[in-house]
Motif scaffolding. Structure first.
Motif, mmCIF file in Angstrom:
data_model
loop_
_atom_site.group_PDB
_atom_site.id
_atom_site.type_symbol
_atom_site.label_atom_id
_atom_site.label_comp_id
_atom_site.label_asym_id
_atom_site.label_seq_id
_atom_site.Cartn_x
_atom_site.Cartn_y
_atom_site.Cartn_z
ATOM 1 N N ALA B 54 -0.590 -3.174 10.666
ATOM 2 C CA ALA B 54 0.392 -3.952 9.929
ATOM 3 C C ALA B 54 -0.228 -4.777 8.808
ATOM 4 O O ALA B 54 0.390 -4.953 7.760
ATOM 5 N N ILE B 55 -1.447 -5.312 9.009
ATOM 6 C CA ILE B 55 -1.999 -6.188 7.957
ATOM 7 C C ILE B 55 -3.173 -5.576 7.193
ATOM 8 O O ILE B 55 -3.445 -5.972 6.073
ATOM 9 N N VAL B 56 -3.888 -4.620 7.795
ATOM 10 C CA VAL B 56 -4.958 -3.949 7.039
ATOM 11 C C VAL B 56 -4.362 -2.739 6.332
ATOM 12 O O VAL B 56 -4.525 -2.560 5.135
ATOM 13 N N PHE B 57 -3.643 -1.902 7.100
ATOM 14 C CA PHE B 57 -2.913 -0.764 6.543
ATOM 15 C C PHE B 57 -3.794 0.097 5.649
ATOM 16 O O PHE B 57 -3.482 0.330 4.492
ATOM 17 N N ALA B 58 -4.935 0.513 6.193
ATOM 18 C CA ALA B 58 -5.839 1.390 5.439
ATOM 19 C C ALA B 58 -6.533 2.292 6.448
ATOM 20 O O ALA B 58 -7.474 1.870 7.111
ATOM 21 N N GLY B 59 -6.009 3.507 6.591
ATOM 22 C CA GLY B 59 -6.404 4.416 7.663
ATOM 23 C C GLY B 59 -7.893 4.603 7.859
ATOM 24 O O GLY B 59 -8.400 4.409 8.966
ATOM 25 N N SER B 60 -8.606 4.957 6.774
ATOM 26 C CA SER B 60 -10.012 5.293 6.957
ATOM 27 C C SER B 60 -10.823 4.095 7.422
ATOM 28 O O SER B 60 -11.690 4.227 8.285
ATOM 29 N N SER B 61 -10.537 2.905 6.886
ATOM 30 C CA SER B 61 -11.322 1.743 7.301
ATOM 31 C C SER B 61 -10.934 1.304 8.716
ATOM 32 O O SER B 61 -11.766 0.797 9.461
ATOM 33 N N ALA B 112 0.813 -4.172 -4.394
ATOM 34 C CA ALA B 112 -0.629 -4.015 -4.176
ATOM 35 C C ALA B 112 -0.945 -3.952 -2.680
ATOM 36 O O ALA B 112 -1.756 -3.154 -2.242
ATOM 37 N N PHE B 113 -0.263 -4.800 -1.905
ATOM 38 C CA PHE B 113 -0.510 -4.823 -0.462
ATOM 39 C C PHE B 113 -0.272 -3.452 0.168
ATOM 40 O O PHE B 113 -0.980 -3.035 1.088
ATOM 41 N N PHE B 114 0.737 -2.729 -0.333
ATOM 42 C CA PHE B 114 1.121 -1.452 0.266
ATOM 43 C C PHE B 114 0.447 -0.245 -0.397
ATOM 44 O O PHE B 114 0.852 0.892 -0.165
ATOM 45 N N LEU B 115 -0.565 -0.519 -1.245
ATOM 46 C CA LEU B 115 -1.212 0.586 -1.965
ATOM 47 C C LEU B 115 -2.074 1.428 -1.018
ATOM 48 O O LEU B 115 -2.955 0.928 -0.342
ATOM 49 N N ALA B 119 0.507 6.778 -1.292
ATOM 50 C CA ALA B 119 1.515 6.164 -2.157
ATOM 51 C C ALA B 119 1.055 6.201 -3.615
ATOM 52 O O ALA B 119 1.840 6.439 -4.531
ATOM 53 N N TYR B 120 -0.261 5.996 -3.805
ATOM 54 C CA TYR B 120 -0.814 6.005 -5.151
ATOM 55 C C TYR B 120 -0.613 7.356 -5.818
ATOM 56 O O TYR B 120 -0.152 7.437 -6.958
ATOM 57 N N ALA B 140 8.415 4.680 -1.381
ATOM 58 C CA ALA B 140 7.336 5.558 -0.910
ATOM 59 C C ALA B 140 6.353 4.765 -0.055
ATOM 60 O O ALA B 140 5.977 5.185 1.042
ATOM 61 N N SER B 141 5.982 3.560 -0.538
ATOM 62 C CA SER B 141 5.014 2.730 0.176
ATOM 63 C C SER B 141 5.533 2.299 1.541
ATOM 64 O O SER B 141 4.827 2.373 2.536
ATOM 65 N N LEU B 142 6.816 1.850 1.552
ATOM 66 C CA LEU B 142 7.373 1.345 2.816
ATOM 67 C C LEU B 142 7.515 2.440 3.856
ATOM 68 O O LEU B 142 7.277 2.209 5.041
ATOM 69 N N SER B 143 7.892 3.661 3.426
ATOM 70 C CA SER B 143 8.042 4.718 4.427
ATOM 71 C C SER B 143 6.677 5.079 5.017
ATOM 72 O O SER B 143 6.563 5.342 6.213
#
Lengths: 105, 245
Positions: B54-61, B112-115, B119-120, B140-143
């Protein structure tokens, strides 16, 4: 408890990487050298994440023909560069992995 | 409705954005599940697993973080590796920035938070085709965001209830997703050289360097080798100038 602080730290640095350029650009100008350098970071890091996962899935080097990760990864890599499609790469790679996994067991 | 302006701005419907995002969401399922499953291996609670998504939202990391947590790595090292893995966002932000200038600062921070990579790539393709469309980017970002949280949580439950869910190759979804993204990042000889040398350096560093330092070393080697290759590929600067680097 410490995991939560680690997660908050990760969230902070991750948001910083996402927002910094959007915030800064407009006032800050990047030279072509910088852009060129930055363009090379993603392919370097992405393949740095992929290569060890394929040649050393269990932590030690395995270049044998029983390394299903490597075999399926090579097939997926060929498909990835041929079609440039993430979904196709993931589905074909996983299918290949599962088939090889049952065959080699 | 009267035409109020000579510039025609066509806003995408939510359905249009969701339809474009769907193929990427399907690709995200095994990746999210794999993250959730490996977070049980790292001893994370359901709340912690969800919180990271929910707060990092960055799969690889996130994936790297749970593997490091499982190995008992120090928090500083985990945060540092998240920073290194996510440095690519700088580039995505730089190219998106000019399109987002018309937006309220709070809106820019929100987008930016949802980038994400996914989505990019959708948004940039759309912007280049028909101009900025914040609603399209937001949908796109929210889905992707809700899909990511749902699959992460499902993965945690799966990891807790099945004996060996990873034998289905879920952990393989991460390198596969990266391979797919890598293929679209390799556009010329310089980026190809960066990918090949970065990957080989990572294999060497993986065995010889402590922790996740091999990622930094590999990135440095890849960038240096890529810079050594002259390219003729024109690239568009953020201010619109087209240059040949």
């Amino acid at each position: 408890m410490s995991a939560i602080w680690t997660i908050i730290g990760m969230a902070a640095v991750t948001f910083a990487t996402r927002y910094l350029m959007i915030l800064a650009l407009g006032s800050l100008r990047l030279g072509p050298g910088t852009t060129r350098w930055m363009r090379l970071v993603p392919p370097s890091i992405l393949s740095a994440l992929v290569f060890p996962a394929l040649v050393a899935p269990a932590g030690s080097l395995d270049l044998s023909l029983t390394n299903v990760y490597l075999l399926a990864g090579v097939v997926a890599g060929l498909i990835a560069f041929w079609r440039k499609n993430v979904l196709l790469t993931v589905t074909a790679g996983l299918a290949c992995f599962l088939i090889l996994n049952t065959q080699l067991k | 409705m009267a035409m109020s302006s000579c510039v025609r701005v066509r806003h995408a419907s939510a359905g249009e954005a969701l339809r474009d995002t769907l193929p990427l969401l399907i690709g995200l399922i095994p990746f999210g599940l794999a993250y959730g499953v490996s977070s049980t291996g790292a001893g994370l609670s359901l709340f912690e697993t969800w919180l990271m998504s929910a707060i990092v939202f960055a799969g690889s990391s996130q994936f790297a973080a749970v593997q490091l947590l499982a190995a008992g790595a120090a928090p500083g090292l985990i945060v540092m590796s998240a920073l290194l893995i996510n440095l690519r966002h700088l580039l995505m932000g730089a190219s998106l920035a000019p399109y987002l200038n018309g937006l309220h600062p709070r809106g820019r921070a929100g987008l930016a938070f949802f980038l994400t990579d996914e989505a990019y790539s959708l948004t940039m393709a759309r912007f280049l085709r028909s101009g900025p469309d914040y609603r399209y980017q937001a949908w796109a970002s929210l889905s992707i965001y809700f899909g990511w949280m749902a699959t992460s949580v499902s993965g945690w439950i799966l990891g807790r209830s099945l004996p060996d869910p990873m034998s289905w190759g879920l952990d393989f979804a991460m390198p596969l997703t990266f391979l797919g993204i890598l293929a679209s990042q390799v556009t010329d000889r310089a980026s190809a050289a960066a990918a090949v040398t970065g990957g080989l350096a990572a294999v060497v560093g993986f065995f010889w360097l402590p922790g996740q330092l091999y990622l930094v070393a590999a990135a440095a080697v890849g960038v240096a080798c890529g810079l050594a290759i002259p390219t003729e590929r024109p690239c568009v600067e953020p201010d619109g100038r087209e240059v040949t680097s």
